[in-house]
Design an enzyme around this catalytic site. Structure first.
Site, PDB file in Angstrom:
ATOM      1  N   GLU A 430      -2.422  44.850  21.591  1.00  0.00           N
ATOM      2  CA  GLU A 430      -3.333  43.873  21.007  1.00  0.00           C
ATOM      3  C   GLU A 430      -2.541  42.759  20.340  1.00  0.00           C
ATOM      4  OE1 GLU A 430      -5.646  45.802  18.071  1.00  0.00           O
ATOM      5  OE2 GLU A 430      -6.559  43.973  17.301  1.00  0.00           O
ATOM      6  N   ASP A 507     -11.388  45.880  14.711  1.00  0.00           N
ATOM      7  CA  ASP A 507     -11.115  45.026  15.864  1.00  0.00           C
ATOM      8  C   ASP A 507     -10.419  45.810  16.966  1.00  0.00           C
ATOM      9  OD1 ASP A 507     -12.201  43.099  14.330  1.00  0.00           O
ATOM     10  OD2 ASP A 507     -10.312  42.010  13.945  1.00  0.00           O
TER      11      ASP A 507
END
Ligand code: 0RA
Length: 640
Positions: A430, A507
């Site tokens: 990520e 997230d």
């Protein structure tokens, strides 16, 4: 045939009588030529032949009720309340019209001159074939105040048509016992017959059709009658689906003697479910009427979309786009249907295309004008489909390219040196910053790193089509080298282990959910064969003097501190806000070093739950199932 069989025919032992008998004999010698087969399907065909004649009488505007009864002895009675078959003499043949209908081949439907506008005509062979293939048959015609009766054995009249009683009403009743010498079975299947009769009732609005099965201890009985006709048929077809609009769109018109009826309703789903019929016969292979409908639907929705600004210049909805989630019935009734194709289930009359196109164009445009809210819904659905299709096409193209010319790997990928898929693994990381750390920290011999843009997905707005068009997804498809969707080929996979490495926060969980869903829907073999893993980066680094240990949650942090011992002030505790905060050495040590790391293999359940959650969150399902989400998200290690 013996002379005795012919004796009732008063003196008229002439050529036409011999021809008739030869005709019936031909049916018995080659039954399949006339009814397709001698199996259960052929047996059911006998009932259809007789029922079709009664339906014709209903289409002509006379019969309102048709009754089918299956008796204990396997004989079947079909009764209608039409005008009754003509009972007068046929001068040319010297026998009654009833007898002509039952003994002369190909007389069905077209007899009586000017009798019907339209006819079920695929078989058109009608009563004479049923008669020829029955051990016995009896017909009773009520008209002109009298009951007229005639009986047959294996097609041969057992006497002329006779008056046998008084009649209060009009109608035709036929009873026959299929010949066990001809058919493999006489065991009618109630469910199959009932389904076909229900279909006929849907296709002929207002017509009442009943079926009774007397063979059972408690006789089965159902009556089908639909004032709404195919409108109700569409409702029935969608009974387990979620309609996009509550009212079925219905259109009907007669043009150049052709009757056209259309009913349609969009569902929240993606499957196209359109059935077409010509003269009550299902046209499985489609044909001109269906072509006319499809063409008009695409045209009307594109025109409407452009006029009201839903579709921008140069854009276009394809036929597939406008049919996604559509349930529809196209039913035409015409004078001389031409059935073509492999199974004779395709309507060949080109005038049907023009007429259906014209009617659909006119009526649907009108309907949308009057129902702008529905127009908007349909257009939005079509646009959604168009986007999804475009994204899928792009993804396919990318994967094809990457499969063919494996040199064009995405620029973002830091590949490993080994080309042996069995020892290779790829970290999906990520964000660019964590990607940088992973790239420096990894063992580049067998570890590849692909940073994914850590943009948070607005689950309210995004749909899978958008997901598919994202750069990150496209990069994955290219890097894996195995394609996507139906074309996915596990053999071509470039890495044995695909490791999702996201931050231990909300997230990160979103991205993980998204990835799992994507793999589940578009690269399913990856999940089924255990190629997907989730890395477990720590949340805390607990340091005491020269010693340090990592912890994955608060509880573990406390435990670690207890194990290390000492006063609180001796500890230095670092909380990682993200992978990007770790040094390359820390990342290696905790998450990437095969000898120390913990990986969790994603299973089908994880993916299913992720998929379900994403589906619900993206509003593909109308009813949000909060309870489900909350219960399962925990299990699957997914935050929502
Ligand atoms: C042609 C003419 C007329 C009736 C029928 C056919 C007829 C055939 C069948 C077969 C089963 N049920 C039926 N009902 C009616 C009547 C012509 C007239 O009345 O002038």
């Amino acid at each position: 045939m013996s002379d005795k069989d012919l004796q009732h025919v008063d003196g008229a032992y002439d050529d036409s009588q011999i021809q008739i008998l030869e005709g019936l004999e031909a049916v018995r010698v080659r039954p399949s030529m006339y009814i397709g087969s001698t199996s259960l399907v052929g047996l059911h065909h006998l009932i259809s032949e007789i029922v079709d004649n009664s339906i014709d009488e209903a289409l002509a505007g006379y019969a309102t009720h048709i009754e089918v009864v299956i008796h204990k002895d396997h004989s079947v009675t079909i009764t209608d309340d039409g005008r009754g078959m003509p009972v007068g003499m046929n001068e040319k043949l010297g026998i009654s019209t009833v007898e002509v209908i039952h003994t002369v081949l190909h007389a069905g439907g077209k007899f009586g001159g000017g009798g019907y506008k339209v006819s079920g005509g695929l078989h058109g062979v009608g009563a004479s074939v049923v008669n020829a293939l029955s051990t016995w048959m009896k017909v009773e015609v009520s008209r002109e105040g009298k009951v007229h009766t005639q009986e047959f054995r294996r097609g041969i009249p057992q006497g002329p048509l006779k008056i046998t009683g008084e009649a209060q009403h009009t109608g035709t009743q036929s009873t026959f016992l299929a010949d066990a010498q001809i058919f493999d079975t006489l065991d009618y299947d109630y469910d199959i017959l009932a389904a076909r009769l229900r279909e006929l009732a849907f296709l002929n609005k207002g017509l009442r059709i009943s079926i009774t099965e007397e063979r059972e201890e408690t006789p089965l009985h159902e009556t089908f009658c639909y004032e709404g006709g195919i409108m109700e048929y569409v409702e029935f077809m969608n009974r387990n689906k979620e309609p996009l609009h509550s009212k079925v769109i219905y259109m009907e018109a007669v043009l150049d003697t052709m009757e056209v009826e259309l009913a349609l309703q969009y569902t929240a789903g993606f499957v196209e479910n359109i059935s077409s019929y010509a003269n009550n016969i299902v046209t499985k292979e489609g044909g001109m009427h269906l072509e006319g409908f499809r063409r008009a639907l695409t045209k009307v929705l594109n025109d409407y979309g452009k006029r009201f600004g839903y579709i921008k210049d140069g854009d276009k909805l394809s036929g597939e786009d406008v049919r996604e989630g559509l349930t529809a019935i196209v039913s035409v009734k015409l004078q001389e249907p031409q059935f073509e194709g492999q199974t004779k289930q395709k309507l060949g009359n080109s005038e049907a295309r023009t007429v259906v196109d014209q009617i659909t164009t006119e009526k649907l445009s009108e309907y949308l004008e009057e129902n702008p809210k529905l127009g908007k819904q349909i257009l939005e659905k079509g646009l959604m489909a168009a986007r999804a299709r475009e994204a899928a096409r792009k993804a396919r193209e990318i994967s094809r390219k990457s499969v063919l010319e494996s040199t064009t790997l995405p620029g973002k990928l830091s590949d490993c040196r080994s080309k042996d898929p069995k020892e290779c693994e790829i970290y999906l990381v990520e964000g660019d910053s964590a990607g940088g750390t992973a790239k420096t920290g990894r063992d580049s011999h067998f570890q590849a790193v692909l940073p994914l843009r850590g943009k948070i997905i607005n689950v309210e707005k995004q749909r899978l089509d958008r997901i598919l068009s994202s750069d990150s997804i496209q990069n994955m498809v290219a890097a894996f080298g195995a394609g996507v969707g139906n074309e996915f080929d596990l053999e071509k996979l470039r890495y044995d282990r695909i490791i999702i490495m996201t931050d231990a926060d909300v997230d990160g969980a979103h991205i993980r959910t998204l990835l799992l869903t994507f793999f589940y829907r578009y690269m399913r073999p990856l999940i089924d064969n255990g190629h997907i893993y989730m890395a477990m980066p720590p949340l805390y680094k607990v340091t005491k003097g020269k010693q340090h240990r990592y912890a994955y949650d608060d509880e573990q942090k406390e435990q670690v501190m207890e194990e290390m011992g000492g006063k609180e002030s001796q500890f230095e505790i670092q909380r990682y806000k993200g992978l990007g905060e770790m040094t390359e050495h820390q990342l290696w040590e905790t998450t990437m070093d095969p000898s120390t790391r913990t990986l969790r293999r994603a299973n089908v359940d994880d993916a299913k739950v992720a998929d379900e959650i994403l589906t619900i969150l993206m509003g593909e399902k109308v009813e949000p199932r909060r309870e489900f989400i909350e219960k399962n998200a925990n299990k699957a290690n997914i935050d929502v």
